[in-house]
Write a protein that holds these residues in place. Structure first.
Motif, short mmCIF file in Angstrom:
data_model
loop_
_atom_site.label_atom_id
_atom_site.label_comp_id
_atom_site.label_asym_id
_atom_site.label_seq_id
_atom_site.Cartn_x
_atom_site.Cartn_y
_atom_site.Cartn_z
N TRP A 178 -6.08 2.58 -4.43
CA TRP A 178 -4.79 1.94 -4.17
C TRP A 178 -4.88 0.42 -4.17
CZ3 TRP A 178 -4.10 -1.34 -0.11
CH2 TRP A 178 -5.04 -1.28 0.93
N TYR A 188 -3.54 -1.18 7.74
CA TYR A 188 -2.19 -1.53 7.28
C TYR A 188 -1.17 -0.56 7.88
CZ TYR A 188 1.89 -2.06 4.31
OH TYR A 188 3.17 -2.25 3.87
N TRP A 189 -1.46 0.74 7.84
CA TRP A 189 -0.53 1.74 8.36
C TRP A 189 -0.30 1.53 9.85
CZ3 TRP A 189 -0.18 5.61 11.96
CH2 TRP A 189 0.89 6.48 11.81
N PHE A 221 -2.55 7.71 1.66
CA PHE A 221 -3.77 7.16 1.11
C PHE A 221 -4.09 7.81 -0.23
CE2 PHE A 221 -8.30 7.26 0.32
CZ PHE A 221 -8.61 5.91 0.41
N TRP A 274 -6.56 0.70 4.51
CA TRP A 274 -5.29 1.41 4.44
C TRP A 274 -4.83 1.81 5.84
CZ3 TRP A 274 -3.17 6.03 5.87
CH2 TRP A 274 -1.91 6.31 5.34
N PRO A 326 0.83 -1.20 0.00
CA PRO A 326 0.00 0.00 0.00
C PRO A 326 0.87 1.26 0.00
CG PRO A 326 -0.90 -1.61 1.51
CD PRO A 326 0.44 -2.13 1.06
N ARG A 364 -10.44 2.96 2.83
CA ARG A 364 -9.67 3.79 3.76
C ARG A 364 -9.42 3.04 5.07
NH1 ARG A 364 -8.03 9.15 3.85
NH2 ARG A 364 -9.28 9.53 2.02
#
Length: 116
Positions: free
Chosen positions: A15, A62-63, A11, A59, A7, A56
């Motif tokens: 993606w 994941y972050w 953002f 994402w 990713p 979102r």
């Protein structure tokens, strides 16, 4: 255009479709997308806004995970950014709903009646 192997750092809508499907992270994220949208009643029953919120949320998840790994490995960790991201994720998940929703399926009689 080259496919992403992870990713993006920031953002960007879409993606998920840009990930190289051969990578483990792409397979994990697409599996999570399928599971999350299924929990919400199926991707085809969701509005564009809901699908964007799911993307979102994935994402941000994941972050947050990458930040937690960095912390565990003794790398730089910004607790303020982590808290902001966790709060953002919580808000998105609350907006989407935390309960599973049943898919709208016809009863057996209607299904059989509609078959040729």
């Amino acid at each position: 255009m080259a496919k992403l192997h992870a990713p993006p750092d920031k953002f960007a809508p879409g993606w998920l479709s840009e990930l190289d499907g051969r990578t483990g992270i792409a397979q994990t994220m697409r599996s999570r997308y399928a599971e999350m949208t299924s929990d919400l009643g199926g991707a085809d029953s969701l509005s564009l806004a809901q699908r964007l919120l799911v993307e979102r949320a994935l994402w941000l998840t994941y972050w947050l995970e990458t930040q937690e790994v960095a912390l565990a490995q003794g790398q730089e960790f910004d607790v303020g950014k982590w808290v902001q991201a966790a709060n953002g994720l919580q808000g998105i998940l609350a907006k989407l709903g935390l309960e599973r929703k049943a898919r709208d399926v016809p009863n057996l009689h209607d299904y059989l009646k509609a078959r040729p």
